[in-house]
Motif scaffolding. Structure first.
Motif: not given
Length: 127
Positions: A54-65, A80-89, A124-126
């Motif tokens: 919840x602490x990490x995911x709470x910062x995202x509107x969307x995430x693709x991991x 090995x994983x990659x992620x991109x997303x858009x934060x609540x900011x 990046x999110x902030x």
């Protein structure tokens, strides 16, 4: 344990993250599971895992991991994983890492060791 079983658990783990579904994510773990995340003491048990998610995911509107490569040996997998997303900011973030999973005999994650840089993601999110 079959390679397919391990891969399914790994994929379910990442699907839950993409759906920002904490309960589905936690359901992949044994009740006494331990997660080793950078910059945190070991997270033991479902309550600690929930708080972390919840602490990490709470910062995202969307995430693709998504896993980019899964290497299975017995009941373990290096991913090995990659992620991109858009934060609540409204700001985008892109990051990657490696997770090492160990599953128990019930097909639940017993331990995970994560190697990634949370500070870079947060910067990046902030902005």
């Amino acid at each position: 344990m079959s390679s397919e079983t391990v891969q399914k658990v790994v994929n379910d783990y990442f699907d839950a993250i993409c759906n920002l579904n904490c309960e589905a994510w936690v359901a992949n773990f044994a009740a006494d599971a331990v997660s080793h995340e950078p910059g945190n003491p070991p997270l033991a048990g479902h309550d600690a895992l929930r708080a972390f998610f919840n602490g990490v995911a709470g910062g995202f509107e969307t995430i693709e991991m998504r896993p980019q490569q899964i290497f299975v040996v017995g009941n373990e997998a290096g991913v090995k994983w990659g992620a991109s997303g858009v934060g609540k900011t409204g700001r985008p973030a892109k990051f990657e890492g490696i997770d090492v999973f160990t599953l128990n005999d019930d097909g639940k994650i017993q331990t995970v060791k994560a190697y990634w840089d949370p500070a870079t993601m947060m910067a990046q999110l902030m902005g």
